[in-house]
Scaffold this active site. Structure first.
Site, mmCIF file in Angstrom:
data_model
loop_
_atom_site.group_PDB
_atom_site.id
_atom_site.type_symbol
_atom_site.label_atom_id
_atom_site.label_comp_id
_atom_site.label_asym_id
_atom_site.label_seq_id
_atom_site.Cartn_x
_atom_site.Cartn_y
_atom_site.Cartn_z
ATOM 1 N N ALA A 64 -1.882 47.131 7.895
ATOM 2 C CA ALA A 64 -1.743 47.666 9.250
ATOM 3 C C ALA A 64 -0.451 47.208 9.899
ATOM 4 O O ALA A 64 0.177 46.239 9.465
ATOM 5 C CB ALA A 64 -2.928 47.215 10.101
ATOM 6 N N ARG A 65 -0.091 47.941 10.953
ATOM 7 C CA ARG A 65 1.038 47.527 11.787
ATOM 8 C C ARG A 65 0.448 47.040 13.094
ATOM 9 O O ARG A 65 -0.495 47.634 13.619
ATOM 10 C CB ARG A 65 1.953 48.720 12.066
ATOM 11 C CG ARG A 65 2.888 49.069 10.922
ATOM 12 C CD ARG A 65 3.876 50.140 11.358
ATOM 13 N NE ARG A 65 3.280 51.453 11.346
ATOM 14 C CZ ARG A 65 3.434 52.340 10.360
ATOM 15 N NH1 ARG A 65 4.139 52.020 9.290
ATOM 16 N NH2 ARG A 65 2.865 53.530 10.443
ATOM 17 N N LYS A 116 -3.664 47.487 16.809
ATOM 18 C CA LYS A 116 -3.645 47.369 15.361
ATOM 19 C C LYS A 116 -3.783 48.774 14.790
ATOM 20 O O LYS A 116 -4.804 49.433 14.983
ATOM 21 C CB LYS A 116 -4.807 46.488 14.918
ATOM 22 C CG LYS A 116 -4.792 46.181 13.449
ATOM 23 C CD LYS A 116 -5.751 45.052 13.159
ATOM 24 C CE LYS A 116 -5.874 44.831 11.667
ATOM 25 N NZ LYS A 116 -6.749 43.734 11.343
ATOM 26 N N ASP A 175 -11.093 36.810 5.558
ATOM 27 C CA ASP A 175 -9.667 36.507 5.413
ATOM 28 C C ASP A 175 -9.336 35.273 6.242
ATOM 29 O O ASP A 175 -8.464 35.295 7.110
ATOM 30 C CB ASP A 175 -8.842 37.726 5.876
ATOM 31 C CG ASP A 175 -7.367 37.601 5.523
ATOM 32 O OD1 ASP A 175 -6.571 38.389 6.056
ATOM 33 O OD2 ASP A 175 -7.016 36.699 4.730
#
Lengths: 175, 237
Positions: free
Chosen positions: B27-28, B42, B144
């Site tokens: 994602a950016r 996001k 994560d």
């Protein structure tokens, strides 16, 4: 006294909110909203924590309206629906819309930025006293809000009631 | 299809004006203004290397899981950014911008560099253990866990320090001690490789986790088992 906010995602649109207390003609106002004389959403201020809550609902409504994915029939009914933590439309109207016996009303208008909105016209239709929108906390029922949105005390450890409410509104499609 | 073009135009043209702060494989991340507030956006952009149908399904699933996990954490009092708006057509999530914060990664790095106040890092380890215990007790697996995905809010120090968990893109719901053990293992690997000479600090984190979680013994047991797996590890039973 009224509050205006541009929708950054939809630059042509602006949201204006007006808040009234000691309202005596709720029945007439409801009729005017239904027949289109007032082109806005009439919301029960007892369920409103902050003006931001309304903006979040309005933003989502405009987004769904533009993509043709609204769950209700009009932009204004969609705003009311978006305030609700559940996906039951009639329950949303019952809890967040106004009833004939209500004495306070929050009017939400979504309009073109360039459109000269005749606010005084709308104010004249309300038999009540206009107050600043940021005083909605004078008119709301925090206990009722916590109950309907099912906000437990432990959640308030990580944020405000407004945070809890807005988060539910934004995630109810997948929650 | 002018109608759908104007929809597609809204969020992407908004993002063009926003400030991109990070680009990852998935994602950016942008910073922008939304309804007068500072927000983080996001954007899970389309992956052209994937089959389009698979990409759409997977991206949508990641987005919904992220949003669900954040809500679940918040309901339990675990700090995660507030979700303001989700655009399911462009898979963009508009989140609260946690201003005046620093990632735990940067914080540990600078604390180690200036070599001051080891007690301070001990308290941080305690707090991390606590918040992860709470999260796992809610059966949320972050997926994560790294020190870059934890923010330390500046202002309140020591006992009142506030940690915010971010990036729930790989998260899911599970009650299995195995999944929680793996979650901690991921953190351990990331922690020890990012921050040299922090073995005792991580030990302290795990101690705090054990003390704060009701179901910790099964999880730690699994963690020990998982550690014995993997590269260069003997799987001799």
């Amino acid at each position: 006294m009224h509050l205006t906010q541009d929708l950054e995602l939809f630059p042509e649109y602006t949201v204006t909110q007006l808040l009234f207390k000691d309202v005596k003609n709720a029945t007439e106002l409801r009729k005017m909203a239904v027949n289109g004389e007032i082109k806005g959403a009439l919301i029960n201020p007892s369920m409103v924590v902050d003006a931001f809550q309304i903006l979040v609902a309005a933003n989502k409504a405009v987004h769904l309206h533009k993509s043709g994915k609204m769950k209700t029939r009009s932009l204004y009914s969609e705003i009311i629906f978006n305030l609700s933590p559940t996906n039951n439309i009639s329950e949303a109207f019952k809890r967040f819309g106004i009833s004939d016996s209500d004495s306070a009303v929050l009017i939400v208008l979504v309009h073109n930025k360039d459109e000269t909105l005749n606010i005084d016209n709308i104010i004249s239709k309300v038999d009540g006293q206009q107050i600043a929108v940021d005083r909605v906390s004078d008119l709301n029922d925090v206990a009722k809000i916590k109950k309907l949105y099912k906000v437990a005390p432990q959640e308030e450890k990580c944020g405000s009631l407004l945070d809890a409410v807005v988060c539910r509104m934004a995630t109810k499609d997948v929650a | 299809m002018a109608h759908s073009d104007s929809v597609k135009a809204s969020v992407p043209s908004y993002l063009k004006e926003a400030q991109m702060i990070k680009q990852g494989a998935e994602a950016r991340v942008y910073r922008g203004t939304f309804l007068g507030r500072s927000v983080i956006i996001k954007e899970r952009f389309p992956k052209l290397y994937r089959h389009p149908e698979v990409d759409e399904k997977l991206t949508r699933r990641r987005t919904t899981q992220e949003v669900r996990s954040i809500l679940r954490c918040r309901r339990a009092g675990i700090s995660a950014p507030v979700v303001y708006f989700v655009d399911y057509t462009t898979h963009c999530i508009f989140l609260e911008d946690i201003i005046h914060s620093v990632s735990v990664r940067d914080h540990i790095a600078s604390a180690q560099a200036s070599e001051q106040n080891p007690q301070h890092l001990q308290t941080l380890a305690d707090k991390i253990g606590e918040i992860l215990a709470q999260m796992h007790d809610e059966d949320v697996i972050h997926g994560d866990l790294t020190t870059s995905n934890m923010l330390l809010v500046s202002g309140a120090e020591d006992q009142n320090m506030k940690l915010v968990l971010i990036d729930f893109g790989l998260s899911y719901i599970s009650a299995l001690p195995e999944d929680k053990g793996v979650d901690l293992y991921v953190l351990e690997k990331a922690f020890l490789s990012t921050h040299p000479r922090t073995e005792t600090l991580f030990e302290r984190l795990l101690k705090s986790y054990s003390a704060s979680s009701k179901k910790s013994s099964a999880v730690i047991k699994k963690l020990d088992e998982v550690r014995l797996r993997g590269r260069k590890r003997s799987m001799v039973g």
